[in-house]
Design a protein around this motif. Sequence first.
Motif, PDB file in Angstrom:
ATOM      1  N   ARG A  54       2.879  -9.501   5.489  1.00 44.28           N
ATOM      2  CA  ARG A  54       1.169  -9.329   5.918  1.00 44.28           C
ATOM      3  C   ARG A  54       0.524 -10.330   5.170  1.00 44.28           C
ATOM      4  NH1 ARG A  54       2.242  -3.413   4.838  1.00 44.28           N
ATOM      5  NH2 ARG A  54       1.218  -3.785   2.659  1.00 44.28           N
ATOM      6  N   CYS A  55       0.800 -11.211   4.245  1.00 46.66           N
ATOM      7  CA  CYS A  55       0.193 -11.927   3.508  1.00 46.66           C
ATOM      8  C   CYS A  55      -0.653 -12.992   4.200  1.00 46.66           C
ATOM      9  CB  CYS A  55       1.093 -13.109   2.356  1.00 46.66           C
ATOM     10  SG  CYS A  55       0.102 -13.971   1.399  1.00 46.66           S
ATOM     11  N   ILE A  56      -1.862 -13.119   3.988  1.00 47.13           N
ATOM     12  CA  ILE A  56      -2.790 -14.041   4.621  1.00 47.13           C
ATOM     13  C   ILE A  56      -3.160 -15.189   3.813  1.00 47.13           C
ATOM     14  CG2 ILE A  56      -3.759 -12.273   6.182  1.00 47.13           C
ATOM     15  CD1 ILE A  56      -6.208 -11.972   4.409  1.00 47.13           C
ATOM     16  N   ARG A  57      -2.502 -15.465   2.676  1.00 45.85           N
ATOM     17  CA  ARG A  57      -2.794 -16.614   1.762  1.00 45.85           C
ATOM     18  C   ARG A  57      -3.980 -16.853   1.086  1.00 45.85           C
ATOM     19  NH1 ARG A  57       2.174 -16.193   2.946  1.00 45.85           N
ATOM     20  NH2 ARG A  57       3.422 -17.635   3.651  1.00 45.85           N
ATOM     21  N   CYS A  58      -4.474 -15.815   0.704  1.00 48.31           N
ATOM     22  CA  CYS A  58      -5.865 -15.906   0.105  1.00 48.31           C
ATOM     23  C   CYS A  58      -6.139 -16.329  -1.152  1.00 48.31           C
ATOM     24  CB  CYS A  58      -6.720 -14.449   0.146  1.00 48.31           C
ATOM     25  SG  CYS A  58      -6.108 -13.245  -0.848  1.00 48.31           S
ATOM     26  N   GLY A  59      -4.795 -16.178  -1.965  1.00 46.35           N
ATOM     27  CA  GLY A  59      -4.894 -16.465  -3.338  1.00 46.35           C
ATOM     28  C   GLY A  59      -5.248 -15.689  -4.435  1.00 46.35           C
ATOM     29  N   ALA A  60      -5.891 -14.439  -4.067  1.00 49.53           N
ATOM     30  CA  ALA A  60      -6.335 -13.638  -4.882  1.00 49.53           C
ATOM     31  C   ALA A  60      -5.559 -12.981  -5.746  1.00 49.53           C
ATOM     32  CB  ALA A  60      -6.963 -12.417  -4.154  1.00 49.53           C
ATOM     33  N   CYS A  61      -4.254 -12.887  -5.692  1.00 44.86           N
ATOM     34  CA  CYS A  61      -3.234 -12.176  -6.537  1.00 44.86           C
ATOM     35  C   CYS A  61      -3.276 -13.158  -7.519  1.00 44.86           C
ATOM     36  CB  CYS A  61      -2.072 -12.099  -5.775  1.00 44.86           C
ATOM     37  SG  CYS A  61      -1.286 -13.241  -4.779  1.00 44.86           S
ATOM     38  N   MET A  62      -2.973 -14.653  -7.366  1.00 47.75           N
ATOM     39  CA  MET A  62      -2.945 -15.482  -8.373  1.00 47.75           C
ATOM     40  C   MET A  62      -4.029 -15.697  -9.230  1.00 47.75           C
ATOM     41  SD  MET A  62      -2.027 -18.745  -5.941  1.00 47.75           S
ATOM     42  CE  MET A  62      -1.152 -17.696  -4.931  1.00 47.75           C
TER      43      MET A  62
ATOM     44  N   PRO B 272      -5.945  -8.270  -0.165  1.00 49.83           N
ATOM     45  CA  PRO B 272      -6.528  -7.705   0.910  1.00 49.83           C
ATOM     46  C   PRO B 272      -5.871  -7.165   2.014  1.00 49.83           C
ATOM     47  CG  PRO B 272      -6.540  -9.964   1.119  1.00 49.83           C
ATOM     48  CD  PRO B 272      -6.044  -9.675  -0.230  1.00 49.83           C
ATOM     49  N   VAL B 273      -4.638  -7.147   1.886  1.00 48.99           N
ATOM     50  CA  VAL B 273      -3.516  -6.375   3.018  1.00 48.99           C
ATOM     51  C   VAL B 273      -2.815  -5.505   2.405  1.00 48.99           C
ATOM     52  CG1 VAL B 273      -3.773  -8.071   4.820  1.00 48.99           C
ATOM     53  CG2 VAL B 273      -2.204  -8.541   2.949  1.00 48.99           C
ATOM     54  N   GLY B 274      -2.999  -5.099   1.157  1.00 53.73           N
ATOM     55  CA  GLY B 274      -2.343  -3.880   0.594  1.00 53.73           C
ATOM     56  C   GLY B 274      -0.835  -4.213   0.120  1.00 53.73           C
TER      57      GLY B 274
ATOM     58  N   PRO C  27       2.055  -4.308  -1.966  1.00 52.46           N
ATOM     59  CA  PRO C  27       2.373  -3.705  -3.088  1.00 52.46           C
ATOM     60  C   PRO C  27       3.255  -4.595  -4.081  1.00 52.46           C
ATOM     61  CG  PRO C  27       3.884  -2.709  -1.657  1.00 52.46           C
ATOM     62  CD  PRO C  27       3.026  -3.681  -0.912  1.00 52.46           C
ATOM     63  N   LEU C  28       2.750  -5.791  -4.655  1.00 53.44           N
ATOM     64  CA  LEU C  28       3.304  -7.260  -5.177  1.00 53.44           C
ATOM     65  C   LEU C  28       4.352  -6.632  -6.298  1.00 53.44           C
ATOM     66  CD1 LEU C  28       0.539  -9.186  -4.622  1.00 53.44           C
ATOM     67  CD2 LEU C  28       2.869 -10.080  -3.868  1.00 53.44           C
ATOM     68  N   SER C  29       3.758  -5.592  -7.308  1.00 56.78           N
ATOM     69  CA  SER C  29       4.408  -5.393  -8.340  1.00 56.78           C
ATOM     70  C   SER C  29       5.776  -4.769  -7.872  1.00 56.78           C
ATOM     71  CB  SER C  29       3.636  -4.437  -9.549  1.00 56.78           C
ATOM     72  OG  SER C  29       2.833  -3.835  -8.942  1.00 56.78           O
TER      73      SER C  29
ATOM     74  N   HIS D 221      -2.138 -24.538  -6.665  1.00 58.70           N
ATOM     75  CA  HIS D 221      -2.844 -23.269  -5.888  1.00 58.70           C
ATOM     76  C   HIS D 221      -2.990 -23.216  -4.418  1.00 58.70           C
ATOM     77  CE1 HIS D 221      -6.148 -20.158  -5.349  1.00 58.70           C
ATOM     78  NE2 HIS D 221      -5.904 -19.778  -6.702  1.00 58.70           N
ATOM     79  N   ILE D 222      -3.002 -22.160  -3.905  1.00 59.68           N
ATOM     80  CA  ILE D 222      -2.908 -22.446  -2.435  1.00 59.68           C
ATOM     81  C   ILE D 222      -4.180 -22.473  -1.812  1.00 59.68           C
ATOM     82  CG2 ILE D 222      -0.484 -20.994  -2.171  1.00 59.68           C
ATOM     83  CD1 ILE D 222      -2.163 -18.656  -1.299  1.00 59.68           C
ATOM     84  N   ILE D 223      -5.127 -22.215  -2.223  1.00 62.23           N
ATOM     85  CA  ILE D 223      -6.467 -22.538  -1.815  1.00 62.23           C
ATOM     86  C   ILE D 223      -7.235 -23.587  -2.413  1.00 62.23           C
ATOM     87  CG2 ILE D 223      -6.830 -20.360  -0.360  1.00 62.23           C
ATOM     88  CD1 ILE D 223      -9.050 -19.846  -2.605  1.00 62.23           C
TER      89      ILE D 223
HETATM   90  S1  SF4 Z   1      -3.400 -11.493  -2.604  1.00 63.55           S
HETATM   91 FE1  SF4 Z   1      -2.100 -10.653  -0.846  1.00 63.55          FE
HETATM   92  S2  SF4 Z   1      -2.605 -11.733   0.878  1.00 63.55           S
HETATM   93 FE2  SF4 Z   1      -3.756 -12.779  -0.873  1.00 63.55          FE
HETATM   94  S3  SF4 Z   1      -2.044 -14.381  -1.375  1.00 63.55           S
HETATM   95 FE3  SF4 Z   1      -1.726 -12.562  -2.678  1.00 63.55          FE
HETATM   96  S4  SF4 Z   1      -0.008 -11.583  -1.172  1.00 63.55           S
HETATM   97 FE4  SF4 Z   1      -1.020 -12.918  -0.073  1.00 63.55          FE
END
Ligand code: SF4
Length: 470
Positions: free
Chosen positions: A309-317, A371-373, A375-377, A150-152
């Motif tokens: 734009r990704c800030i590597r927060c890990g919320a998506c995973m 958090p940076v919108g 559109p991953l899907s 996991h990244i965080i």
């Molecule tokens: S939720 Fe968005 S900003 Fe956070 S890790 Fe995933 S893609 Fe990056």
Amino acid sequence: MQVQSMQFKARAGQKLADQRLQQNLTKLSTKFVSARAAAITEIDFPATREALKARRDRALDTLDVWLETFEREATRRGVTVLYAETTQAAARLIADIALEHGVKKVIKTKSMVTEEMRLNAVLGEMGVQSIETDLGEYILQINDHEAPSHIIAPVVHKDKEEIADLFARTHQRPRLTEIPDMTREAREVLRPHFMTADMGVTGGNFLVAETGSVALVTNEGNEGMCTVMPRVHVAVTGIEKILPTLEDLATAMRLLPRSATGQSTSNYFSVLTGPRGAGDQDGPEHMYVVLVDGGRTGLIGGDFQEMLRCIRCGACMNHCPVYQKVGGHAYGWVYPGPMGSVLTPAYVGIDKALDLPQAATLCGECNSVCPVGIPLSDLLRKLREKQTERHLRPWQERVGLAVWGYFALHPGAYALFTKLAVRVMERMGGKKRMIARLPLGSGWTNTRDMPAPVGRTFRELYAAQRTHIG
Ligand code: SF4
């Protein structure tokens, strides 16, 4: 880190059968998801997200300008700024810095870009000891250099009992099972390394162009020890981490800790601007910033630029129903979850990660929490399109899509085929009205029976209903 993303399906199957892992992964929803949900109520999440998205886009649209500004400002404050086109070149640059300064021991903070670079292995090959000081990364390092999942939260796949066994075995001390005792033991083991290291290597959550600063966000305080105690500090990060101003950084910090760990702010937040100056009480004598491309410029101006734009927060995973069941190791490279399923093909090649864009339900939960919108899907769907265009999908799938394409373009044929299909499927369901095996669609019935349709299509039922009402 070697790319093993082509084994996603096999690895995912193993992970699903691992009951201990399944139990450990429940932490994602019980800790991270609920903590984030509470934390974002403290702010106007949609408005703050739009603001950060705009600030990140401004930085990325003129990335060259902001990188030059960063280099000029950081250099003016005594930092040596170096660029690396590839992750291998970045590792060589850091190895050269270590050689130049006669470094024997490096202490490190968690940094995903150093995982991309295999930095510990490269330093080890030249006889430099590299110690991970983030607790999670330290646990992985002493567990035979296991990869983070996991990244965080790099050890989210492990439980306390596994770590207690590992500590007792590695530290040769009595087995402790209380978390405060275990963390104290790790601190006692790491403290001598902090005191004797020659060089600290950190990542960089953000780079601030207007001041030439590196911003670091952590929860354990190890980053302070890695940047202040050794005589050399190297910060290494991707070129996309640039923010033009400190105001941009303030906006990012409203969202990063809340999205990552559900904290209003992280325990430690450092903005490092240059090495130790005249009259300073502490700080490194030498400071370097290594800016890594590693495939990032390939995304600029293309279909996947938004991913930068990704800030590597890990919320998506944390919110992904696929990641929640298979964990990070199934994805086979540095970045897991929805962001990894876009970044891995983009960085290492679409043909080296064929299953990752399919490893998503496209439910859109990742889009809504990002958090940076990003559109991953949509980006995952674009990757699927590219795979099909390049004939990279299995022939059965391509034939299936071609057949589907024909019917989609010929409504009459579609209506005839579906009329036939629902009647055949109704018969297959028998008295129980459940289909146990579906030819060419075994994925639907491998683990459960499928309810049989009623023998008429939706269109037929809809038309009958309209006639009835009329
Ligand atoms: S939720 Fe968005 S900003 Fe956070 S890790 Fe995933 S893609 Fe990056």
